[in-house]
Scaffold this motif. Sequence first.
Motif, PDB file in Angstrom:
ATOM      1  N   GLU A   1      49.685   6.643 -25.172  1.00 55.22           N
ATOM      2  CA  GLU A   1      50.872   5.873 -25.703  1.00 55.22           C
ATOM      3  C   GLU A   1      50.902   4.464 -25.314  1.00 55.22           C
ATOM      4  OE1 GLU A   1      55.737   6.421 -25.968  1.00 55.22           O
ATOM      5  OE2 GLU A   1      54.872   7.442 -24.538  1.00 55.22           O
ATOM      6  N   SER A   2      50.599   4.225 -24.197  1.00 55.44           N
ATOM      7  CA  SER A   2      50.338   2.785 -23.879  1.00 55.44           C
ATOM      8  C   SER A   2      49.428   1.654 -24.631  1.00 55.44           C
ATOM      9  CB  SER A   2      49.851   2.567 -22.588  1.00 55.44           C
ATOM     10  OG  SER A   2      48.521   3.050 -22.248  1.00 55.44           O
ATOM     11  N   ILE A   3      48.522   2.408 -25.351  1.00 60.21           N
ATOM     12  CA  ILE A   3      47.772   1.725 -26.568  1.00 60.21           C
ATOM     13  C   ILE A   3      48.499   1.402 -27.690  1.00 60.21           C
ATOM     14  CG2 ILE A   3      45.821   1.735 -28.044  1.00 60.21           C
ATOM     15  CD1 ILE A   3      44.353   3.552 -25.830  1.00 60.21           C
ATOM     16  N   GLU A   4      49.513   2.460 -28.191  1.00 60.68           N
ATOM     17  CA  GLU A   4      50.545   2.226 -29.279  1.00 60.68           C
ATOM     18  C   GLU A   4      51.302   0.935 -28.951  1.00 60.68           C
ATOM     19  OE1 GLU A   4      52.602   5.866 -29.803  1.00 60.68           O
ATOM     20  OE2 GLU A   4      50.953   7.030 -29.846  1.00 60.68           O
ATOM     21  N   LYS A   5      51.991   1.025 -27.574  1.00 61.26           N
ATOM     22  CA  LYS A   5      53.008  -0.119 -27.077  1.00 61.26           C
ATOM     23  C   LYS A   5      52.194  -1.379 -27.185  1.00 61.26           C
ATOM     24  CE  LYS A   5      56.135   3.022 -27.130  1.00 61.26           C
ATOM     25  NZ  LYS A   5      56.982   3.050 -28.196  1.00 61.26           N
ATOM     26  N   GLU A   6      51.014  -1.600 -26.735  1.00 57.31           N
ATOM     27  CA  GLU A   6      50.377  -2.603 -26.907  1.00 57.31           C
ATOM     28  C   GLU A   6      50.153  -3.238 -28.190  1.00 57.31           C
ATOM     29  OE1 GLU A   6      48.951  -6.098 -25.956  1.00 57.31           O
ATOM     30  OE2 GLU A   6      49.708  -4.861 -24.387  1.00 57.31           O
ATOM     31  N   ILE A   7      49.855  -2.393 -29.043  1.00 57.52           N
ATOM     32  CA  ILE A   7      49.848  -2.766 -30.358  1.00 57.52           C
ATOM     33  C   ILE A   7      50.819  -3.231 -31.094  1.00 57.52           C
ATOM     34  CG2 ILE A   7      49.236  -1.879 -32.779  1.00 57.52           C
ATOM     35  CD1 ILE A   7      47.133  -0.062 -31.629  1.00 57.52           C
ATOM     36  N   GLU A   8      51.979  -2.591 -30.566  1.00 61.05           N
ATOM     37  CA  GLU A   8      53.182  -2.981 -31.125  1.00 61.05           C
ATOM     38  C   GLU A   8      53.642  -4.269 -30.494  1.00 61.05           C
ATOM     39  OE1 GLU A   8      57.142  -0.374 -30.150  1.00 61.05           O
ATOM     40  OE2 GLU A   8      56.091   0.770 -31.408  1.00 61.05           O
ATOM     41  N   ARG A   9      53.187  -4.478 -29.241  1.00 61.78           N
ATOM     42  CA  ARG A   9      53.458  -6.047 -28.630  1.00 61.78           C
ATOM     43  C   ARG A   9      53.137  -7.035 -29.225  1.00 61.78           C
ATOM     44  NH1 ARG A   9      54.091  -2.862 -24.217  1.00 61.78           N
ATOM     45  NH2 ARG A   9      51.699  -3.109 -23.458  1.00 61.78           N
ATOM     46  N   LEU A  10      51.765  -6.789 -29.598  1.00 57.74           N
ATOM     47  CA  LEU A  10      50.621  -7.795 -30.357  1.00 57.74           C
ATOM     48  C   LEU A  10      51.466  -7.968 -31.951  1.00 57.74           C
ATOM     49  CD1 LEU A  10      48.040  -8.974 -30.781  1.00 57.74           C
ATOM     50  CD2 LEU A  10      47.119  -7.003 -31.710  1.00 57.74           C
ATOM     51  N   LEU A  11      51.804  -7.024 -32.564  1.00 55.85           N
ATOM     52  CA  LEU A  11      52.406  -7.079 -33.712  1.00 55.85           C
ATOM     53  C   LEU A  11      53.565  -8.019 -33.742  1.00 55.85           C
ATOM     54  CD1 LEU A  11      51.542  -3.625 -35.593  1.00 55.85           C
ATOM     55  CD2 LEU A  11      50.655  -5.682 -36.097  1.00 55.85           C
ATOM     56  N   LYS A  12      54.501  -7.669 -32.727  1.00 56.24           N
ATOM     57  CA  LYS A  12      55.590  -8.295 -32.736  1.00 56.24           C
ATOM     58  C   LYS A  12      55.518  -9.867 -32.435  1.00 56.24           C
ATOM     59  CE  LYS A  12      58.667  -4.269 -31.909  1.00 56.24           C
ATOM     60  NZ  LYS A  12      59.400  -3.445 -31.031  1.00 56.24           N
ATOM     61  N   ARG A  13      54.512 -10.047 -31.306  1.00 56.26           N
ATOM     62  CA  ARG A  13      54.340 -11.602 -31.110  1.00 56.26           C
ATOM     63  C   ARG A  13      53.642 -12.292 -32.303  1.00 56.26           C
ATOM     64  NH1 ARG A  13      51.775  -9.161 -26.506  1.00 56.26           N
ATOM     65  NH2 ARG A  13      49.799  -9.647 -27.317  1.00 56.26           N
ATOM     66  N   ARG A  14      52.775 -11.668 -33.280  1.00 57.84           N
ATOM     67  CA  ARG A  14      52.169 -12.243 -34.254  1.00 57.84           C
ATOM     68  C   ARG A  14      53.202 -12.350 -35.502  1.00 57.84           C
ATOM     69  NH1 ARG A  14      46.292  -9.274 -35.163  1.00 57.84           N
ATOM     70  NH2 ARG A  14      45.491 -10.023 -33.427  1.00 57.84           N
ATOM     71  N   TYR A  15      54.008 -11.179 -35.649  1.00 53.72           N
ATOM     72  CA  TYR A  15      55.101 -11.487 -36.510  1.00 53.72           C
ATOM     73  C   TYR A  15      56.645 -10.957 -36.045  1.00 53.72           C
ATOM     74  CZ  TYR A  15      50.938 -11.415 -39.236  1.00 53.72           C
ATOM     75  OH  TYR A  15      49.644 -11.740 -40.071  1.00 53.72           O
ATOM     76  N   PRO A  16      57.007 -12.101 -35.313  1.00 48.40           N
ATOM     77  CA  PRO A  16      58.347 -11.691 -34.789  1.00 48.40           C
ATOM     78  C   PRO A  16      59.541 -11.452 -35.737  1.00 48.40           C
ATOM     79  CG  PRO A  16      57.810 -14.058 -34.546  1.00 48.40           C
ATOM     80  CD  PRO A  16      56.846 -13.413 -35.265  1.00 48.40           C
ATOM     81  N   GLY A  17      60.344 -10.683 -35.363  1.00 48.54           N
ATOM     82  CA  GLY A  17      61.515 -10.246 -36.181  1.00 48.54           C
ATOM     83  C   GLY A  17      61.285  -9.090 -37.069  1.00 48.54           C
ATOM     84  N   ARG A  18      60.040  -8.576 -37.021  1.00 46.07           N
ATOM     85  CA  ARG A  18      59.637  -7.459 -37.671  1.00 46.07           C
ATOM     86  C   ARG A  18      59.876  -6.098 -37.015  1.00 46.07           C
ATOM     87  NH1 ARG A  18      55.506  -9.185 -42.559  1.00 46.07           N
ATOM     88  NH2 ARG A  18      56.172 -11.319 -42.513  1.00 46.07           N
TER      89      ARG A  18
END
Length: 185
Positions: free
Chosen positions: A71-88
Amino acid sequence: MENEADILHAIRHDYWMMETLEAARSLNKTDWWICAGFVRTKVWDVLHGYTKRTSLPDIDFIYFDDEHTEESIEKEIERLLKRRYPGRPWSVKNQARMHVVNQVPPYTSASEAISKFPETASAVGVKLDGQGELQLTAPWGIQDLLMMKLRPTPLFAESTELMPIYEGRIERKKWKEKWPLVERA
């Protein structure tokens, strides 16, 4: 809006959706989709003639990777996406482990996982292939989505244990309030 081509046309001409799909594609997952409300909301907004996007509680990015199921991999992908595309409101889930969470037999692909969603109108996903072309998956077809009909997928319809989950979602999501033309099948 009458068919798959119309759905893909609406998505293709929505800059925000295409940018979101490009973000997902940039992760280089082989078996992925953005699904459920991302597609359903767009279709129902268009069918209702809305010019302003109905807000999404989340953007469901799913993928299937049975070699890396932490699950930690999913959370890291989520953090990456949120950094690149904030507000989504990204929500990332590896479907290779979700059968444990959902207490069902293991899935073999992200598309199979979509087929196990509660409603047929939500059992739909979209992605960009390697050439940047839009692809749609709808294991139970797009008729209910286009006709704005709420119906359980076979997994839920055939299970007395799962039907309360389906019924609870219908009540909790309040789709009829957002889209008055939506009906139960």
